[in-house]
Every structure is written in structure tokens, then in C-alpha cells.
Design an enzyme around this catalytic site. Sequence first.
Site, mmCIF file in Angstrom:
data_model
loop_
_atom_site.group_PDB
_atom_site.id
_atom_site.type_symbol
_atom_site.label_atom_id
_atom_site.label_comp_id
_atom_site.label_asym_id
_atom_site.label_seq_id
_atom_site.Cartn_x
_atom_site.Cartn_y
_atom_site.Cartn_z
ATOM 1 N NE ARG A 48 -8.526 25.976 4.586
ATOM 2 C CZ ARG A 48 -8.332 26.157 5.884
ATOM 3 N NH1 ARG A 48 -8.861 25.346 6.751
ATOM 4 N NH2 ARG A 48 -7.590 27.150 6.322
ATOM 5 C CE LYS A 147 -15.975 3.438 8.413
ATOM 6 N NZ LYS A 147 -14.561 3.476 7.981
ATOM 7 C CG HIS A 177 -15.360 0.990 0.996
ATOM 8 N ND1 HIS A 177 -15.001 1.380 2.251
ATOM 9 C CD2 HIS A 177 -14.465 0.049 0.632
ATOM 10 C CE1 HIS A 177 -13.940 0.683 2.636
ATOM 11 N NE2 HIS A 177 -13.584 -0.131 1.660
ATOM 12 C CE LYS A 181 -14.240 -4.105 0.194
ATOM 13 N NZ LYS A 181 -12.931 -3.821 -0.363
ATOM 14 C CD GLU A 215 -7.466 -2.663 6.883
ATOM 15 O OE1 GLU A 215 -7.232 -1.912 5.925
ATOM 16 O OE2 GLU A 215 -7.948 -2.260 7.953
ATOM 17 C CG ASP A 234 -11.619 2.538 10.780
ATOM 18 O OD1 ASP A 234 -12.069 3.502 10.137
ATOM 19 O OD2 ASP A 234 -10.720 1.797 10.342
ATOM 20 C CG HIS A 239 -16.369 -1.553 6.534
ATOM 21 N ND1 HIS A 239 -17.122 -0.697 5.785
ATOM 22 C CD2 HIS A 239 -15.160 -0.951 6.654
ATOM 23 C CE1 HIS A 239 -16.410 0.371 5.456
ATOM 24 N NE2 HIS A 239 -15.210 0.240 5.981
ATOM 25 C CE LYS A 338 -6.683 0.255 10.142
ATOM 26 N NZ LYS A 338 -7.109 0.391 8.740
HETATM 27 C C1 BG6 Z 1 -12.039 2.042 5.742
HETATM 28 C C2 BG6 Z 1 -11.346 2.185 7.074
HETATM 29 O O1 BG6 Z 1 -13.419 2.266 5.883
HETATM 30 O O2 BG6 Z 1 -11.837 0.729 5.222
HETATM 31 C C3 BG6 Z 1 -9.868 1.880 6.922
HETATM 32 O O3 BG6 Z 1 -11.525 3.506 7.564
HETATM 33 C C4 BG6 Z 1 -9.660 0.538 6.264
HETATM 34 O O4 BG6 Z 1 -9.217 1.928 8.182
HETATM 35 C C5 BG6 Z 1 -10.468 0.418 4.989
HETATM 36 O O5 BG6 Z 1 -8.279 0.399 5.972
HETATM 37 C C6 BG6 Z 1 -10.409 -0.992 4.450
HETATM 38 O O6 BG6 Z 1 -11.011 -1.032 3.194
HETATM 39 P P1 BG6 Z 1 -10.637 -2.173 2.147
HETATM 40 O O7 BG6 Z 1 -11.616 -1.982 1.041
HETATM 41 O O8 BG6 Z 1 -9.217 -1.925 1.750
HETATM 42 O O9 BG6 Z 1 -10.801 -3.451 2.875
#
Ligand code: BG6
Length: 487
Positions: A48, A147, A177, A181, A215, A234, A239, A338
Site C-alpha cells: 500500500r 496459515k 512450512h 523441511k 523455540e 499457532d 505443524h 516460546k
Molecule cells: C510459524 C509460527 O508458523 O512457525 C511461529 O507462526 C513460529 O510462531 C514458526 O515461530 C516456527 O517456525 P520454524 O521453522 O522456525 O520452526
Amino acid sequence: MSEIKNLCDIVIFGGHGDLAFRKLMPALYHLCSDGYLDNQTRIFLTTRVDMDNAEHISLVESKLHEFLGEGEFDKEKFEKFKEQLRLIKIDLADEESYEALKNSLDEFPHRDRVNYFSTAPSFFGAICKALSRWELATKESRVVLEKPIGRDLASSQEINIEVLKYFKESQIYRIDHYLGKDTVQNIIALRFSNRIFMPLWDANNIDHVQITVAESVGVEGRGGYYDDYGALRDMIQNHLLQLLCLIAMEPPCSLDADNVRDEKVKVLRSLREMTSQDIAQKTVRAQYEKGSSDGKSVSGYKEIEGLSESNTETFAAIRVDIDNWRWNGVPFYIRSGKRMRKKNSEIVIQFKSVPHSIFANKGRCISQNTLVITLQPNESIRLKLMNKIPGLSENMRLQQVDLELNSPMNIERKPLAYERLLLDVIRSNPTLFMRLDEVEAAWKWADVILDSWAENIPAMKSYSAGTSGPSSAIALIERDGRSWHDE
Ligand code: BG6
């Protein structure tokens, strides 16, 4: 260098957003530089913001410097890559503003097109409507949905219904994603190309499975988004459940997208629906408090601006049961959080003990065989086996050793998850994307837990930043006489 050069137009809606710069642009840079994309492929980034092309190019360049791996930025390659970039100013909610995109895309009306919706899901419907209004929802088009698709089953259905008004299911690529991997795809290779696992992969031989995605980072400026979602929505609904599916699914009859996805959806439909009592006993939710990460003190989740009253979990652990023949009585313990002690994503398959020990100390010295699939930070696959300690001691002494699977091919660089997934969309291969029924089955299972959590059952726990999570998560597995695989 690849043999086949793919030619298409790629439009990234939300082209100046965090995901676009952090993940999509590095992936496209590699795909172009490594010759997977034809140099006539055009990459449109929508924004934008008023900006001229020179400013745009220099912004992309600086972001690539920031988000490419060390030493990966190459000025010469960038000079070529930048020729493929186009800046398009669009206000996503304003249909009229899509005209410039229409004019550019129509220079090649029948070219394959990939529309990547790297925006909040609330825009998906508006983007589809505008594409249709400008006759850009062509049969050669595909759409990629990032997502989270919804916050629960009902909202995810609303979003999907909206997109399905304009695109067929076969044109929709719902991205997770984790499936991009390399090690995650290797689960399929490991399970279905090695006969030795075939007779072992069931309730007769496996004691339990653990899936951890920890994480060390916090919510990194995404507090607004994250607080609406939390760890279950999330990470776990998508995942972790996808990883669970790959471990638990029956062998598909081929790698065709629908054959793989049919097997995954069967697993999701076999997840035992939890009763209120189960949720109270077998789920843990927690929020991090201040602590330390990488030797630095860090503040707690509630200290983030605007989140002082937050009741959102930054950690979740759940015992999942699968009601089918193969997995009867085999718990899957899954957890994600987290601000944990370290970044660590792994799947642990713990085999049962030998039925009878012939060794000293009634087998106390025999550890169970374990297959550890580590996704992050360093990808590896290790099978833990017992072995004799060399020496002359009277009682044979044993130790556990790792049989490590190293990829024999010395490839220069492992492809990024997004690189693989973008290339699959361009090649029209949906195997690694989630079909509508998978997303819905995952939400159906998660919704029951979310409803209970909304009623504060079980109560929110806390953990200090930089630790392995709350003690209740340890109790969750120890109650069953097991423990987390924390090396
Ligand atoms: C994302 C989440 O889908 O995956 C994030 O929204 C998360 O919160 C991330 O940090 C983790 O991805 P990766 O590949 O770093 O493990």
C-alpha cells in the site's frame, strides 16, 4: 543447477510484510539464482506504501542481506534477480486498485500464475473477489494460503468457502512450512523405503512417541497476532499435528498428493476426542514469565505492551491418543513453547523394552531403543542401540550408542522449506499442502480443547523464560511412568 526452468508469474499479496521478506524473498532469490525459475518469471510484490522502483529494489536488497544465510548474498546474482521484481501498489480492500496488476499480468494472459496470500486471512476473500472482478482468477492460476486459516473450525470454514467461490480445491495450496523441511520429508523416506521399520512401527513394538517444537525466541514483535492465537492454534493445530500424521499414517499406495493426504486425514479423524476430564488431566497450558535466554535476562509475556491481562498460552503440552489398530494404547506426547531453554524440534520414537533381559542387574542397564529425528537446530536422525562396552569385566557391561544417519550426498546448501514449497506450487504438486478436509479435521480436534481452555480448564500455569516449560508438563508424562527426552 536444475535442468527444467519453470516459467510463471508470482504475485505476493502482502509483498512487503514480515513473512515475504523473511521467508519468501530468500526462497525466490535461491530458486532464481540456482536456475529453477526461468529468468522471464516475474515476481510482483504488492504494497500500500507509496514508493518508487529504486527505493523498492534497495529495500529488497537490504532485506535479503538481513535474511539470507551467512555469505549467501551475491551482488551479481542480485543484479539479475532484481530484473524479475515488480512493485505494484494495491490497497487490498479496494478492488479498483488492482487495475495495475491486471495490466501487467495481461501482458502474458495464459501464463501460469501463483498468487501468494501473505496477509491476514481477513483479506483472503477480498483478494479473491478482486482477482475475479479483473478476470485474473484464471484456470492457470493457483493460490497459496498462509496459515493460520481461521481460529477454529467455524472461522476456517468461512475463509475456505470464500476462497472456494473463486478457485477450485485443486488450485488451492494451504501451506504448512514444516512439510517443506527436508528432514520432515525424510520421515516418509525413512518409513516407507526401509523394510526394517515395517514390522516395528506399531503398538506391539513402540511404547510411545514424543513430538517437541521448542523455540528460545519470544513472540518477536508479533504480540498482536500471537495473543489472538496462542501455542495451540499457532503451532499444534498445524505443524505438530502434521508431524504426528507423518509418523502415524498408514503407507500410502503412492506419493500422489491425494493418496498421501487420504492417509493423513484418516489419522486426524482417528484422534481421540477429549472429554472434559481428559482435557483437565492430559493437557497443559502455560505462559512464560521473566527469566533468561542466551545468558540475557528477558521479560515475561505479560510485560509486552498491551498484554498485561493476557490469558493466552505460550506453551502447550498434550497427550494425544489415536484410536485405530496400529496405535492402540500408544500415547503421542506433543509440546510446543516460546522462550524455552533452547531451540529444539524433534520427534522421538521410543520402542518397548526387550521382553526379558539376560544381562546383569535384571536389565536395568538396558535402555529402550529410541529413534530420534531432529529437525532443528541441526537436522539429524539417530537410532539409539545397546552395545557392549569393550573390556574384560566379569559381567558384560553395556552402553547406549547412536547409529547416525548421515546423508551421503554432500550438497552445498540444504534448500529452505519455503523454497521447496514454492517450487511445488509452481510445478502444481500439492502433496505437501493441506487439503480442506485435513484442516477441518485438525480444527475439529483442537476446538474441543480450545473451548475448555476458554473456560480456564485446566488453569493456566507459568514457567520462567529460558526453561523447559512448566512442571505440570513434566508431570503429564511422568504420571504415565515416562519422561521427556531432554538431552
Ligand atoms: C510459524 C509460527 O508458523 O512457525 C511461529 O507462526 C513460529 O510462531 C514458526 O515461530 C516456527 O517456525 P520454524 O521453522 O522456525 O520452526
